[in-house]
Every structure is written in C-alpha cells, then in structure tokens.
Design an enzyme around this catalytic site. Structure first.
Site, mmCIF file in Angstrom:
data_model
loop_
_atom_site.group_PDB
_atom_site.id
_atom_site.type_symbol
_atom_site.label_atom_id
_atom_site.label_comp_id
_atom_site.label_asym_id
_atom_site.label_seq_id
_atom_site.Cartn_x
_atom_site.Cartn_y
_atom_site.Cartn_z
ATOM 1 N N HIS A 100 0.868 -1.190 0.000
ATOM 2 C CA HIS A 100 0.000 0.000 0.000
ATOM 3 C C HIS A 100 0.899 1.233 0.000
ATOM 4 O O HIS A 100 2.002 1.190 0.564
ATOM 5 C CB HIS A 100 -0.823 0.138 1.277
ATOM 6 C CG HIS A 100 -1.701 -0.989 1.671
ATOM 7 N ND1 HIS A 100 -1.243 -2.117 2.301
ATOM 8 C CD2 HIS A 100 -3.043 -1.134 1.591
ATOM 9 C CE1 HIS A 100 -2.266 -2.918 2.582
ATOM 10 N NE2 HIS A 100 -3.376 -2.348 2.167
ATOM 11 N N ASP A 103 2.332 1.964 3.426
ATOM 12 C CA ASP A 103 3.359 1.063 3.960
ATOM 13 C C ASP A 103 4.754 1.558 3.630
ATOM 14 O O ASP A 103 5.711 1.236 4.319
ATOM 15 C CB ASP A 103 3.284 -0.341 3.321
ATOM 16 C CG ASP A 103 1.920 -0.957 3.379
ATOM 17 O OD1 ASP A 103 1.184 -0.664 4.327
ATOM 18 O OD2 ASP A 103 1.586 -1.742 2.454
ATOM 19 N N GLU A 231 -11.193 -7.067 -3.190
ATOM 20 C CA GLU A 231 -10.951 -8.070 -2.153
ATOM 21 C C GLU A 231 -12.124 -8.086 -1.183
ATOM 22 O O GLU A 231 -12.284 -7.158 -0.387
ATOM 23 C CB GLU A 231 -9.642 -7.745 -1.425
ATOM 24 C CG GLU A 231 -9.283 -8.780 -0.378
ATOM 25 C CD GLU A 231 -7.930 -8.507 0.254
ATOM 26 O OE1 GLU A 231 -6.990 -8.083 -0.459
ATOM 27 O OE2 GLU A 231 -7.809 -8.719 1.464
ATOM 28 N N ASP A 306 -10.037 -10.927 12.109
ATOM 29 C CA ASP A 306 -9.144 -11.293 11.012
ATOM 30 C C ASP A 306 -7.741 -11.517 11.590
ATOM 31 O O ASP A 306 -6.986 -10.570 11.748
ATOM 32 C CB ASP A 306 -9.142 -10.102 10.033
ATOM 33 C CG ASP A 306 -8.550 -10.426 8.692
ATOM 34 O OD1 ASP A 306 -8.296 -11.601 8.402
ATOM 35 O OD2 ASP A 306 -8.337 -9.467 7.915
HETATM 36 C C1 XLS Z 1 -7.316 -6.513 5.377
HETATM 37 C C2 XLS Z 1 -6.972 -6.799 3.987
HETATM 38 C C3 XLS Z 1 -5.827 -5.980 3.431
HETATM 39 C C4 XLS Z 1 -5.820 -6.062 1.931
HETATM 40 C C5 XLS Z 1 -5.066 -4.969 1.274
HETATM 41 O O1 XLS Z 1 -8.025 -7.235 6.027
HETATM 42 O O2 XLS Z 1 -6.712 -8.167 3.862
HETATM 43 O O3 XLS Z 1 -4.619 -6.410 3.977
HETATM 44 O O4 XLS Z 1 -5.329 -7.284 1.492
HETATM 45 O O5 XLS Z 1 -5.571 -3.724 1.557
HETATM 46 NI NI NI Z 2 -5.916 -9.128 2.200
HETATM 47 NI NI NI Z 3 -7.378 -9.400 5.779
#
Ligand code: XLS
Ligand code: NI
Ligand code: NI
Length: 435
Positions: A100, A103, A231, A306
């Site tokens: 990102h 990062d 995603e 998560d």
């Molecule tokens: C968070 C997401 C993040 C994405 C990228 O839960 O998995 O890491 O993969 O923004």
């Molecule tokens: Ni992710």
């Molecule tokens: Ni994630």
C-alpha cells in the site's frame, strides 16, 4: 544496506528429510507439477504491510517489535525499510511483493507531498526490482488508516473525501503501472457502516460504483494491462462491509456493468469471517468467471476477527489449490502472504521462518491438489453424479422446457426418481489419501 537479516542464509530447497530449519522441505521452485514449475504455479508474494510496516500492536498494547527502520516517519527510514525488504526477498527467493502507499512512505503534510514521496519510493523500488528481478504482484491504496477515512473512502458522506480517494487511487495506480504491477487491488477497508442510523446505504453503494467506474476508465486511459481486483471482506474494521463476499461483489459488479472488468482477490481469513470455506469462495469466483488472485493466511476459527496467521494446514491448502487448479491456475494473480507474525515473535528469524513454513504448506497443498486431479477419481465421481444430464432429452429440459412439458414428462414417462448416495464420506476418505 541493513544488517537485520545478516545471520540468515538464503533459503534453498533441501527436501523433506533435511534437519535444517532454514530450508524448504516441499517448495522447490523448479519442480514441475502438472507441466508447470512450482514457482510459476504459486507465484508467491510478500506483503509489505505485515512484514515491514506493522509494529506488533494490538487493541490493548502498542509496538512490540524493534526494527532498524523505526520510527517510520522519514524518507530515510522508508529507504532503509525498502533495503531490508529486498534483503528479505533475496533470502526467500519469492518472485513478487505487494504494498500500500502508506506502507512504503510516511504521510506528507499535504496530498502533494504524500504523492511526491510515493513517487520517490517508487523510483527506489524500480531500481531494486531491476537489480534483483523481484516483481510487483499488486499495488493498492491504504484508504482506511488515516482519520480522514474514518467514515469511509468512496462511500464517505463528505464529497471532499470522495475526491481525495480518487486522487489517492490515481497515485497508487500510477505507481503500480510504473513498476509493472500485474494487478491492482481494492480492499474496501472502511467502505461499509457502523450503524444504519446514520447511513444512507443506497447512496453509498452508488458512490462506490461510480468510483470503481472511474478506476476502470483510468486504467484503460493509462494503458495499465494488469487486472483490477476487489478483495471481499464481510466486516472488520466496519460492522458491515459492502464487499461482503464473492457473491455480493459479483452482484455489485453486475449492477454497475463491470463484471468483465474486475475480478476478485480472495483471502482465506475473510472467507472464514463471512461464514464460508475458502474453497467455497474460490469455486464460486471461478464459476462466475471472476477468479483473480489469493491472499493466503489462516484465520483462527474461534476468534471472530481477522487474525492473519501464516498458513500451516496442508489439507485446507490442498482443497484450496484444487479449486485454483480447476480454475486453470493463476494468470496475473498469485499467492500473497497477507499474514503477520504473532506479536511475541520478535526476531528476524521468526519473520523468515514464518514465510518458509507458509511456502512449504502451500507447496504441499499444491502437490496434493495436482495429485488428486491427476488421479481423476474425484472428478470422475462428480461427473458420474451428473451423468443423467448427458442425454439430449435432459438438456432440452434446460433449454426448451416449460412447466407443462415437465408435467408431461413425469406423467407420460411415469417418472419416479430414486435417490442415490452422495458418497460424501467415501470422497473425504479419498482426499485423505492425498493430503
Ligand atoms: C485486510 C486486507 C488488506 C488487503 C489490502 O483485512 O486483507 O490487507 O489485502 O488492503
Ligand atoms: Ni488481504
Ligand atoms: Ni485481511
């Protein structure tokens, strides 16, 4: 140059019998599986955010890690972090990484300064990628950490934030394009809501659709040939996230006519949070023609959040790669380690060995999946189960039949369907022979 990984050798394949912790037991990049090198099947990527930007904090405590590139508040440290990252890539030999904007560079005092810093580090990455051969699997924008995004990015009630989001995505898509990224990912971190009491859900969905349309337009305008990926995730950090799961994302794409433009990046942990299995999400994406890439990790089955642990469960990996292989394997996609250390795992060795173990678990899963496919029994039994549909009459039921015609068939043919075993336990026993 840093000396962070100095004591750690480059990791090579030594086979399952080796005693060496710093070796692959199952991942041999050059081993050919179903006609393709394992490296080209798995297409491993390291995630910059977990490995280099995350400091080991949790909701109850701050940083536990000490890294030479902390505090992460200057461009000097950003370059040091990049040095360390590429030193780790050299140890692991994985072909890709992902990042990102947030990062890789400290936030600036203005949008222009943040963007200039991203440009600067993009150049720095470009040189390192050229020198080492490491490639970019995908880039993405962090549209969730800064407080300006607390009420969402594209779905924010404030149009200024919508504009800021568009500008941010533009800068990240530009950087990804410049680095030859093979995909661009959109995870809707705060695209959702905390309470419906203050949320106009219909409006926010339209905003998200409009933003996605603009991303698609810009991609074509600059000639970015990588794949755009959404995603899915059901919740966390929001109570409800709009990109809940693969099925929800597909409905959204259809609604905005973008199902031919955007695919999905499916994360193991997000599938579990949505109440699905990982393989369910993979199979559904493949069936809908939107399978793109995977974020591999392992979610704790009790926690409800998560946990992003490194994958170690080979039977689960086998079922996942079985779906990946059935979908034809990755094209632009790959296996991104969206996984982080536990916060007590302080050492450079921990970071390397977590990836080594994850890569080995994926490799074993891939090999088991390939063996199951090559054996063919599972697919043969599945085909047998549907064999009744092979006749022309049966096909006509799907293409030309009416309810009256069905009625006719049943009465005239005296149909009295007899149930047949689904053979689930036998199939599970079969899978267990391979994993
Ligand atoms: C968070 C997401 C993040 C994405 C990228 O839960 O998995 O890491 O993969 O923004
Ligand atoms: Ni992710
Ligand atoms: Ni994630």
């Amino acid at each position: 140059m840093t000396d962070f990984f100095n004591d750690i050798p480059n990791i090579a394949y030594e086979g399952p019998e080796t005693d060496n912790e710093f070796a692959f037991r199952h991942y041999d990049p050059d081993e050919v599986v179903m006609g393709k090198r394992m490296e080209d099947h798995l297409r491993f990527a390291v995630a910059y955010w977990h490995s280099f930007a995350w400091e080991g904090g949790d909701p109850f405590g701050g940083r536990t890690f000490e890294r030479p590139w902390y505090p992460q508040d200057s461009m000097e440290m950003a370059r040091l972090k990049a040095d360390a990252a590429f030193e780790m890539f050299a140890r692991l030999g994985q072909p890709f990484f992902c990042f990102h904007d947030a990062d890789v560079r400290p936030e600036g005092d203005s949008f222009a300064q943040s963007a200039a810093r991203l440009d600067e580090i993009t150049d720095y990455f470009g040189q390192k990628m050229e020198a080492t051969g490491t490639r970019l699997l995908w880039g993405t924008a962090n549209l969730f950490s800064h407080r300006r995004f607390m009420a969402g990015a594209a779905t924010n009630p404030d149009p200024d934030v919508f504009a800021y989001t568009g500008a941010t995505i533009k800068s990240c898509l530009d950087a990804t394009h410049r680095l030859g990224g093979e995909n661009y990912v959109m995870w809707g971190g705060r695209e959702g809501y905390e309470t419906l009491l203050n949320t106009d859900l219909a409006r926010e969905r339209q905003q998200a659709g409009r933003m996605l349309q603009m991303v698609v337009d810009y991609k074509h305008k600059i000639g970015f040939t990588g794949t755009l990926l959404i995603e899915p995730k059901p919740q966390e950090p929001t109570k409800h996230q709009y990109d809940y799961d693969v099925a929800t994302v597909y409905g959204f794409l259809k609604d905005f006519g973008l199902e031919g433009e955007v695919k999905v990046n499916i994360e193991q942990g997000h599938a579990i949070l949505a109440g699905h299995s990982f393989e369910h999400e993979l199979a559904l994406a493949a069936a809908l023609g939107i399978f793109g890439s995977i974020d591999i990790n392992r979610n704790d089955y009790q926690s409800g959040w998560d946990t992003d642990q490194f994958p170690v469960n080979v039977p689960e990996m086998a079922l996942a790669y079985y779906e990946v292989l059935k979908a034809g394997g990755f094209t632009t996609g790959g296996t991104n380690f969206d996984a982080k250390l536990r916060r007590q795992s302080l050492d450079a060795e921990d970071l390397i060995l977590a990836h080594v173990g994850g890569m080995d678990a994926c490799a074993r899963g891939l090999k088991a999946a390939a063996a199951m496919l090559e054996d063919g029994t599972l697919e043969r039994l599945r085909a047998e189960r549907y064999a009744g549909w092979d006749t022309e009459d049966a096909q006509a039921l799907l293409t030309r039949a009416t309810l009256e015609h069905c009625d006719d068939c049943v009465r005239k043919g005296n149909l009295d369907p007899q149930p047949r075993s689904g053979r689930q336990e036998r199939l599970e026993n079969l899978v267990n022979r391979f994993v």
